[in-house]
Design a protein around this motif. Structure first.
Motif, PDB file in Angstrom:
ATOM      1  N   GLU A  92      -6.967   3.980  -1.117  1.00  0.00           N
ATOM      2  CA  GLU A  92      -5.998   3.020  -1.630  1.00  0.00           C
ATOM      3  C   GLU A  92      -5.871   1.837  -0.664  1.00  0.00           C
ATOM      4  O   GLU A  92      -5.943   2.002   0.548  1.00  0.00           O
ATOM      5  CB  GLU A  92      -4.643   3.690  -1.815  1.00  0.00           C
ATOM      6  CG  GLU A  92      -4.630   4.743  -2.896  1.00  0.00           C
ATOM      7  CD  GLU A  92      -3.257   5.370  -3.049  1.00  0.00           C
ATOM      8  OE1 GLU A  92      -2.448   4.856  -3.839  1.00  0.00           O
ATOM      9  OE2 GLU A  92      -3.001   6.377  -2.363  1.00  0.00           O
ATOM     10  N   ARG A  93      -5.668   0.684  -1.256  1.00  0.00           N
ATOM     11  CA  ARG A  93      -5.590  -0.528  -0.444  1.00  0.00           C
ATOM     12  C   ARG A  93      -4.401  -0.490   0.501  1.00  0.00           C
ATOM     13  O   ARG A  93      -3.271  -0.172   0.106  1.00  0.00           O
ATOM     14  CB  ARG A  93      -5.457  -1.757  -1.349  1.00  0.00           C
ATOM     15  CG  ARG A  93      -5.558  -3.073  -0.599  1.00  0.00           C
ATOM     16  CD  ARG A  93      -5.300  -4.245  -1.531  1.00  0.00           C
ATOM     17  NE  ARG A  93      -3.913  -4.675  -1.502  1.00  0.00           N
ATOM     18  CZ  ARG A  93      -3.349  -5.460  -2.416  1.00  0.00           C
ATOM     19  NH1 ARG A  93      -4.043  -5.828  -3.471  1.00  0.00           N
ATOM     20  NH2 ARG A  93      -2.095  -5.834  -2.297  1.00  0.00           N
ATOM     21  N   GLY A 107       0.828  -1.195   0.000  1.00  0.00           N
ATOM     22  CA  GLY A 107       0.000   0.000   0.000  1.00  0.00           C
ATOM     23  C   GLY A 107       0.862   1.245   0.000  1.00  0.00           C
ATOM     24  O   GLY A 107       2.093   1.170  -0.060  1.00  0.00           O
ATOM     25  N   HIS A 139     -10.415  -0.930  -3.704  1.00  0.00           N
ATOM     26  CA  HIS A 139      -9.268  -0.629  -4.556  1.00  0.00           C
ATOM     27  C   HIS A 139      -8.298  -1.811  -4.588  1.00  0.00           C
ATOM     28  O   HIS A 139      -7.861  -2.300  -3.548  1.00  0.00           O
ATOM     29  CB  HIS A 139      -8.552   0.627  -4.019  1.00  0.00           C
ATOM     30  CG  HIS A 139      -7.264   0.935  -4.702  1.00  0.00           C
ATOM     31  ND1 HIS A 139      -6.043   0.709  -4.112  1.00  0.00           N
ATOM     32  CD2 HIS A 139      -7.002   1.459  -5.926  1.00  0.00           C
ATOM     33  CE1 HIS A 139      -5.081   1.094  -4.935  1.00  0.00           C
ATOM     34  NE2 HIS A 139      -5.634   1.541  -6.036  1.00  0.00           N
TER      35      HIS A 139
END
Length: 294
Positions: free
Chosen positions: A279-280, A122, A188
């Motif tokens: 976002e992941r 990430g 995501h």
């Protein structure tokens, strides 16, 4: 929530190699490019398919999603940290051992080997692995070579000496994949997983990652040729209260030709991901398990 998406990293079906395909993760690949584009692939909602007890589903399919609320606060803990302050060593490893013994492999005689570190992915950490792959090859020799590349020759020899003992029936590596530090379900870059029963032997391509391990030695894995018969799945909108468990190595002495039991996987771009989706943030914890004879 079935979707259709592009998956990357398939090997050309006309490619013939003399030995493992050499893949340079951090640089150009030797020789002609080995990749080919696959058509958009149907990725099925695994939540709609999963039934029964977790241990039965894992044994039958090679992967399973389980509810698991962890008490870890610091997912950045490192092996060099003071053990009394290392949440992975102090909290997560006991949680995972209990999960394996109580829910994933109940009633089995096991030796479980964990390391006090994770692979974080990430923003601010490792990028997302956007290529179809399986991590450790097919045989104990494959695994031992990769283990040596990421550790030491002595550690790898000690692993092999234990594996070769007559009370050991087999060995597997389980990957515990989960989101962390996220306050909403994941949208995501989710993880796609391929059902191992849908992969034919001719689809497998032995591969070696070059200049990837700290030792500089090659590591063994498998790449995949595209086949429309592959069955791809994902678990939509995973939360931090869940963990996806899947096999990334398995070998049993009494069934050396049992076929693929491990799970090809890759991050993928979901076509319906909102533009403002966080976002992941995720982590992987890879755990070795010796399965002992009764």
């Amino acid at each position: 929530m079935e979707t259709t998406a592009t998956l990357n990293g398939f090997i050309r079906r006309d490619l013939v190699t003399d030995g493992p395909l050499l893949i340079r993760v951090n640089g150009p690949t030797d020789g002609p490019m080995p990749w080919e584009a696959a058509p958009p692939i149907a990725i099925h909602d695994a939540r709609a398919l999963q039934t029964g007890e977790a241990h039965e589903y894992l044994a039958a399919n090679g992967f399973v999603l389980v509810d698991h609320v962890s008490q870890v606060a610091d997912w950045e803990s490192s092996a060099s940290q003071d053990p009394s302050k290392n949440d992975i060593l102090r909290v997560y490893m006991p949680e995972i051992e209990a999960l394996i013994r109580d829910r994933l492999m109940p009633g089995r005689k096991l030796e479980i080997r964990q390391g006090p570190y994770l692979v974080r992915r990430g923003p601010g950490s490792n990028g997302y692995a956007q290529g179809v792959h399986q991590d450790h090859g097919l045989t104990p020799d494959d695994y031992m070579e990769s283990l040596e590349a990421f550790s030491t020759p002595e550690y790898a020899k000690n692993w092999r000496a234990r594996y070769d003992q007559p009370d050991v029936a087999g060995y597997m590596v389980l990957n515990f994949w989960r989101t962390v530090y996220m306050d909403q379900p994941l949208q995501h870059m989710p993880l796609a997983i391929c059902h191992p029963a849908s992969v034919a032997p001719a689809d497998l391509v032995p591969a070696a990652l070059v200049d990837f391990a700290p030792s500089g030695k090659n590591t063994n894995q498998l790449s995949l040729r595209y086949n429309p018969n592959h069955r791809w799945h994902y678990y939509p909108e995973m939360t931090t209260a869940e963990v996806l468990v899947f096999k990334i190595f398995e070998h049993f002495k009494d069934a050396p030709e049992a076929g693929l039991k491990t799970v090809f996987h890759t991050a993928f771009t979901h076509p319906n991901t909102p533009a403002d989706a966080p976002e992941r943030q995720s982590c992987e914890h890879r755990v070795g398990v010796f399965i002992l004879r009764d």
